[in-house]
Design a protein around this motif. Structure first.
Motif, mmCIF file in Angstrom:
data_model
loop_
_atom_site.group_PDB
_atom_site.id
_atom_site.type_symbol
_atom_site.label_atom_id
_atom_site.label_comp_id
_atom_site.label_asym_id
_atom_site.label_seq_id
_atom_site.Cartn_x
_atom_site.Cartn_y
_atom_site.Cartn_z
ATOM 1 N N ASN A 137 12.423 -3.289 1.331
ATOM 2 C CA ASN A 137 11.563 -3.337 0.158
ATOM 3 C C ASN A 137 10.672 -4.563 0.228
ATOM 4 O OD1 ASN A 137 13.193 -5.502 -0.547
ATOM 5 N ND2 ASN A 137 13.663 -4.768 -2.588
ATOM 6 N N THR A 139 6.679 -6.323 -1.660
ATOM 7 C CA THR A 139 5.551 -6.223 -2.579
ATOM 8 C C THR A 139 4.259 -6.281 -1.778
ATOM 9 O OG1 THR A 139 6.804 -7.326 -4.326
ATOM 10 C CG2 THR A 139 4.417 -7.232 -4.588
ATOM 11 N N ALA A 140 3.380 -5.320 -1.990
ATOM 12 C CA ALA A 140 2.098 -5.294 -1.284
ATOM 13 C C ALA A 140 1.287 -6.529 -1.666
ATOM 14 C CB ALA A 140 1.332 -4.026 -1.630
ATOM 15 N N GLU A 145 2.081 -4.585 -5.909
ATOM 16 C CA GLU A 145 2.918 -3.470 -6.325
ATOM 17 C C GLU A 145 4.104 -3.319 -5.365
ATOM 18 O OE1 GLU A 145 -0.606 -0.776 -8.403
ATOM 19 O OE2 GLU A 145 0.231 -0.188 -6.459
ATOM 20 N N TYR A 147 7.285 -1.696 -3.128
ATOM 21 C CA TYR A 147 7.469 -0.512 -2.298
ATOM 22 C C TYR A 147 8.895 -0.482 -1.764
ATOM 23 C CZ TYR A 147 6.707 -3.871 1.522
ATOM 24 O OH TYR A 147 6.793 -4.950 2.370
ATOM 25 N N LEU A 149 10.897 1.345 1.706
ATOM 26 C CA LEU A 149 10.654 2.030 2.976
ATOM 27 C C LEU A 149 11.974 2.415 3.626
ATOM 28 C CD1 LEU A 149 8.063 -0.494 4.511
ATOM 29 C CD2 LEU A 149 7.563 1.475 3.047
ATOM 30 N N THR A 161 8.519 6.688 2.405
ATOM 31 C CA THR A 161 7.945 5.515 1.752
ATOM 32 C C THR A 161 7.767 5.836 0.271
ATOM 33 O OG1 THR A 161 5.579 6.085 1.985
ATOM 34 C CG2 THR A 161 6.635 4.990 3.857
ATOM 35 N N LEU A 162 8.113 4.883 -0.564
ATOM 36 C CA LEU A 162 7.927 4.992 -2.006
ATOM 37 C C LEU A 162 7.107 3.791 -2.458
ATOM 38 C CD1 LEU A 162 11.558 5.913 -3.142
ATOM 39 C CD2 LEU A 162 9.655 7.481 -2.769
ATOM 40 N N GLU A 163 6.015 4.054 -3.166
ATOM 41 C CA GLU A 163 5.183 2.993 -3.719
ATOM 42 C C GLU A 163 5.234 3.085 -5.241
ATOM 43 O OE1 GLU A 163 1.277 2.894 -1.968
ATOM 44 O OE2 GLU A 163 2.024 3.671 -0.065
ATOM 45 N N ASP A 171 4.478 5.722 -7.904
ATOM 46 C CA ASP A 171 3.047 5.947 -7.724
ATOM 47 C C ASP A 171 2.779 6.944 -6.603
ATOM 48 O OD1 ASP A 171 0.324 5.654 -8.073
ATOM 49 O OD2 ASP A 171 0.177 3.870 -6.809
ATOM 50 N N SER A 211 -2.792 0.198 2.849
ATOM 51 C CA SER A 211 -1.669 0.450 3.726
ATOM 52 C C SER A 211 -2.021 1.610 4.650
ATOM 53 C CB SER A 211 -0.417 0.804 2.910
ATOM 54 O OG SER A 211 -0.599 2.041 2.257
#
Length: 216
Positions: A137, A139-140, A145, A147, A149, A161-163, A171, A211
């Motif tokens: 995990n 943060t972008a 935000e 995420y 992985l 992948t989860l955002e 999202d 990304s």
């Protein structure tokens, strides 16, 4: 003497556990496969087949999806070194070319991602019936935000992948499957001849990929 013996043993165990901790990684530089994307906020579902070339910095995407009651199909070729984004329409032999200002994003686990845990998908008790994966995990940097992985422990192949939004709502959810290392047909990165004479349009303002998933 016992104390002197215990100290190096403890140090050895500590160093061994530290060395075994997974590190962020890059996926194979040549990769083909498929993925599905679900964006709940837009009621959008997309199925994509893609070819990924990190050596030449090229991506080819064939996408079909449904947004609300509207279906769509997109054939897109992104040539980052040339700085051109091709939207290709074979049915009427037309092409839209726009300037590609985004930087090439490697597929993989970001260098600042945090390792969460390792587990087996499937069965760990039956040989050949399980897949060892790592969860990450972070943060972008651009959007702030979070995420989550999931990549294979060996080979750094993407699985999920989860955002999330800053409020913690889902999202974008992406699932990868049918991945194969290598490019079956290198000509997939060569634009069709009917695109040659088309003028390159300016890039859209305010649209920037954050990304690899955004690029797709």
């Amino acid at each position: 003497m016992k104390i002197l013996f215990v100290i190096p043993v403890c140090l050895s165990l500590i160093l061994s556990s530290y060395a075994q901790k997974p590190e962020p990684c890059k996926s194979p530089p040549l990769l083909e496969g498929a993925l599905t994307v679900f964006i709940p906020g837009h009621h959008l579902r997309v199925f994509e087949k893609f070819s990924y070339d990190a050596y030449g910095q090229n991506i080819r995407v064939l996408a079909a999806g449904k947004e609300g009651n509207t279906t769509f199909f997109v054939d897109r070729l992104l040539l980052f070194r040339e700085g051109v984004n091709y939207e290709i329409h074979y049915h009427n032999r037309t092409c839209v070319k726009t300037a590609l200002k985004d930087s090439f994003r490697h597929l993989g686990v970001p260098h600042d991602a945090h390792f969460l845990h390792q587990f087996v998908l499937g069965s760990s008790s039956i040989e050949g019936q399980g897949l060892l994966v790592n969860n990450w995990n972070g943060t972008a940097q651009e959007t702030k935000e979070p995420y989550l992985l999931t990549f294979t422990a060996f080979g750094c192949v993407p699985l999920y992948t989860l955002e999330f939004t800053e409020q913690g709502e889902l999202d974008v959810m992406t699932s990868f499957f049918d991945l194969v290392e290598g490019i079956e047909n290198p000509e997939v990165f060569i634009p069709p001849s009917f695109c040659d004479s088309v003028e390159v349009l300016p890039a859209k303002e305010g649209v920037e990929a954050k990304s690899f998933i955004d690029l797709l």
